[in-house]
Design a protein around this motif. Structure first.
Motif, PDB file in Angstrom:
ATOM      1  N   GLU A 136     -51.062  76.979  69.857  1.00  0.00           N
ATOM      2  CA  GLU A 136     -52.767  76.323  69.761  1.00  0.00           C
ATOM      3  C   GLU A 136     -53.358  75.680  70.512  1.00  0.00           C
ATOM      4  O   GLU A 136     -52.600  74.539  70.805  1.00  0.00           O
ATOM      5  N   THR A 137     -54.779  75.468  71.093  1.00  0.00           N
ATOM      6  CA  THR A 137     -55.264  74.544  71.142  1.00  0.00           C
ATOM      7  C   THR A 137     -56.375  74.510  70.219  1.00  0.00           C
ATOM      8  O   THR A 137     -57.554  75.282  70.596  1.00  0.00           O
ATOM      9  N   ARG A 138     -56.142  72.915  69.742  1.00  0.00           N
ATOM     10  CA  ARG A 138     -57.061  72.693  69.083  1.00  0.00           C
ATOM     11  C   ARG A 138     -58.570  71.723  69.754  1.00  0.00           C
ATOM     12  O   ARG A 138     -58.055  70.809  70.369  1.00  0.00           O
ATOM     13  N   LEU A 139     -59.326  72.564  69.914  1.00  0.00           N
ATOM     14  CA  LEU A 139     -60.767  71.684  70.553  1.00  0.00           C
ATOM     15  C   LEU A 139     -61.213  70.693  70.641  1.00  0.00           C
ATOM     16  O   LEU A 139     -62.367  70.030  70.807  1.00  0.00           O
ATOM     17  N   HIS A 140     -61.060  70.283  68.802  1.00  0.00           N
ATOM     18  CA  HIS A 140     -61.254  69.793  68.068  1.00  0.00           C
ATOM     19  C   HIS A 140     -60.615  68.287  67.209  1.00  0.00           C
ATOM     20  O   HIS A 140     -59.865  69.032  67.246  1.00  0.00           O
ATOM     21  N   GLY A 141     -61.486  67.334  66.930  1.00  0.00           N
ATOM     22  CA  GLY A 141     -60.817  66.920  65.860  1.00  0.00           C
ATOM     23  C   GLY A 141     -59.616  65.912  66.763  1.00  0.00           C
ATOM     24  O   GLY A 141     -60.056  65.730  67.790  1.00  0.00           O
ATOM     25  N   SER A 142     -58.763  64.940  65.917  1.00  0.00           N
ATOM     26  CA  SER A 142     -57.943  64.019  66.714  1.00  0.00           C
ATOM     27  C   SER A 142     -57.202  64.163  67.322  1.00  0.00           C
ATOM     28  O   SER A 142     -56.141  65.826  66.848  1.00  0.00           O
ATOM     29  N   CYS A 143     -55.757  64.313  68.545  1.00  0.00           N
ATOM     30  CA  CYS A 143     -54.967  64.354  69.232  1.00  0.00           C
ATOM     31  C   CYS A 143     -54.097  63.650  68.682  1.00  0.00           C
ATOM     32  O   CYS A 143     -53.250  62.838  69.167  1.00  0.00           O
ATOM     33  N   ASP A 144     -53.494  63.503  67.356  1.00  0.00           N
ATOM     34  CA  ASP A 144     -52.496  62.826  67.277  1.00  0.00           C
ATOM     35  C   ASP A 144     -50.462  63.326  67.188  1.00  0.00           C
ATOM     36  O   ASP A 144     -50.127  62.997  66.733  1.00  0.00           O
ATOM     37  N   GLY A 145     -50.693  64.574  67.442  1.00  0.00           N
ATOM     38  CA  GLY A 145     -49.515  64.851  67.836  1.00  0.00           C
ATOM     39  C   GLY A 145     -48.964  66.209  66.552  1.00  0.00           C
ATOM     40  O   GLY A 145     -47.963  66.469  67.063  1.00  0.00           O
ATOM     41  N   ARG A 146     -50.118  66.251  65.054  1.00  0.00           N
ATOM     42  CA  ARG A 146     -49.888  66.933  64.484  1.00  0.00           C
ATOM     43  C   ARG A 146     -49.793  68.554  64.694  1.00  0.00           C
ATOM     44  O   ARG A 146     -49.691  69.243  64.182  1.00  0.00           O
ATOM     45  N   ARG A 147     -51.129  68.574  65.877  1.00  0.00           N
ATOM     46  CA  ARG A 147     -51.464  69.701  66.018  1.00  0.00           C
ATOM     47  C   ARG A 147     -51.398  69.999  67.607  1.00  0.00           C
ATOM     48  O   ARG A 147     -51.167  69.293  68.107  1.00  0.00           O
TER      49      ARG A 147
END
Length: 510
Positions: A136-147
């Motif tokens: 996945e590439t989550r294009l919203h929310g924080s990039c905290d390493g969990r996603r």
């Protein structure tokens, strides 16, 4: 889209993947990354994924009943007052990821740990988490390493925190539920917005994510509008496939694996038609037995959904994109139901669609099990599809409790302010509520389990997804789930496909 026709196919390939749906499209794309490996992907549907109903995610339900839908139908369900249910599944490149509601959730960690505890080594959540992230590439929310932030499946949230969304979260909080930044990966108990495979307002299916970037590779052949009639066996070794395309009979051999990714109905059907299944049942139909696997077609189960509450809204709204995962009892280890708020008034015929909202609830950890069986050796004969809804009384009891919890949620002060005028609620009597649920529940379009992974006598594939009792044959799609995941099944199905491709690549290079 550069597709092949039957007259240009060769007699053999290194790998043959049957089913160009969510799992098969990914597997074929991954296998073709090895330029020395020749891959054939065979899909029964067509490649028309650019039609408006597949591009605009808001039109997803208009795909049902069309040529892009297998249009499966269950047998009568005695515990749902004799009703039959349409099971809509994608018959097009990308499969159901091209026609469904485009929801992306991982599942609860306990789902996968239960798979591993049953003997499926390597399928625990800790082992699968990196695969979810890699996809996945989550294009919203924080990039905290969990996603994930570098995978091919691109995800967005359609919620703009409209007043109805904010009111839903506040109501959940008033009822004692946590409000979370992310309930999608992995599923957590509480409420929040969820992820969609939608980018810039357009569906981002598995076809767009995996197949289109790979389809011009000279070692990947994609054949659509083709039916695979049966598997070819040399003894107990799966050597290839027989089928038909462009009016031409096909017999194609595979040097390595044949992969069944034809889905929860298609994969067991092909196994049984090819002599892999319950020996007594196959012999009754006049089929030669290659391997006696009584679990083929068994363990069928599905999430079921019911509209629990509807009301006229105080103001028109747009897509909400919010849900709650909760437990109907403190004695269970993980959420067993999901509540979805939608910006239309289901069941309120006297209220304009744009001036209503509804609460729906789904049973996401069902105990009931059903089965799938052949009714004839004819290819186009309908399947016997029996999901066994409410075969276990605990499922009906849990869904009734979930409906009552929806009514309580709708009565929370924050949601009360969103009402205006007409309201539809279920009956308060316990007896009448059970009948209400029996009469109003439907599928959540997440059937799984008919080629269950495991190590016991009822399992169909082992933890490497190889079919028991034969060689050179794997199954990789939602049918191998021994137990359904808590939430929509697209993301877990792609994890299965990604792991299958890795296992196959490792085996081929060994």
């Amino acid at each position: 889209m550069p597709l092949v026709t039957a007259d240009v196919l060769t007699d053999s390939y290194d790998h043959i993947v049957i089913g160009g749906g969510s799992a098969g499209a990914l597997i074929a794309a991954r296998l073709s990354e090895d330029s020395e490996c020749r891959v054939l992907l065979i899909e029964a549907g067509d490649a028309s994924v650019d039609r408006p109903s597949m591009v605009d995610p808001a039109l997803w339900f208009t795909n049902f009943g069309t040529a892009a839908d297998w249009q499966y139908r269950t047998v009568e369900q005695p515990n749902a007052n004799g009703r039959r249910f349409d099971w809509n599944r994608g018959k097009v490149l990308g499969g159901s990821s091209s026609i469904d509601a485009a929801v992306w959730v991982w599942g609860h960690p306990a789902d996968f740990d239960a798979w591993a505890d049953a003997g499926n080594i390597g399928w625990d959540f800790g082992s699968l988490k990196p695969i979810f992230q890699r996809l996945e590439t989550r294009l919203h929310g924080s990039c905290d390493g969990r996603r994930g932030n570098s995978g091919r499946m691109r995800l967005t949230s359609t919620s703009d925190r409209v007043p109805l969304t904010t009111a839903f979260f506040q109501a959940c909080k008033e009822m004692g539920h946590a409000v979370l930044d992310d309930v999608s990966g992995p599923i957590s108990e509480g409420c929040g917005t969820y992820d969609f495979t939608v980018v810039n307002g357009q569906r981002f299916s598995v076809t767009r994510a995996f197949l289109l970037p790979s389809i011009s590779r000279p070692n990947l052949s994609v054949l659509t509008d083709a039916n695979v009639d049966s598997l070819i066996f040399d003894g107990t070794r799966c050597a290839g496939v027989r089928g038909e395309a462009d009016g031409k009979l096909l017999e194609i051999r595979s040097r390595h694996d044949v992969v069944l990714s034809a889905g929860v109905m298609g994969s067991p059907r092909l196994l049984m038609r090819s002599g892999v299944g319950d020996a007594a049942e196959l012999e009754r139909l006049g089929l030669n037995v290659v391997a006696n696997l009584p679990g083929v077609g068994e363990n069928l189960h599905d999430h079921c959904l019911v509209s629990a509450f509807a009301a006229e809204a105080a103001a028109a709204t747009k897509s909400v994109g919010a849900r709650l995962y909760a437990r109907t009892s403190d004695g269970i280890p993980a959420p067993d139901h999901e509540v979805i708020i939608s910006a239309w008034s289901t069941g309120q015929s006297d209220v304009p669609v744009e001036r209503g909202f509804s609460l729906h609830t789904a049973l996401v950890r069902p105990q009931s099990r059903g089965r799938l069986a052949l009714t004839s050796t004819d290819w186009d004969a309908p399947l016997l599809i029996d999901p066994g809804y409410f075969a276990e009384p605990a499922d009906l009891a849990a869904l009734c409790t979930a409906v009552e919890m929806c009514v309580d949620l709708a009565a929370a002060p924050a949601l009360l302010k969103q009402r205006s005028g007409s309201v539809r609620t279920p009956p308060s009597s316990k007896v009448k509520l059970r009948e209400f649920v029996r009469n109003n529940m439907g599928t959540y379009w997440n059937p799984v389990g008919t080629c269950s992974m495991g190590v016991d006598a009822r399992s169909v594939v082992d933890p490497t997804l190889c079919v028991h009792g034969v060689s050179n044959l794997r199954v990789a799609d939602s049918s191998v789930m021994p137990r359904i995941t808590t939430g929509n099944t697209l993301a877990p199905t792609l994890v299965i496909a990604e792991r299958a491709a890795s296992l196959m690549t490792a085996a081929t290079s060994a």
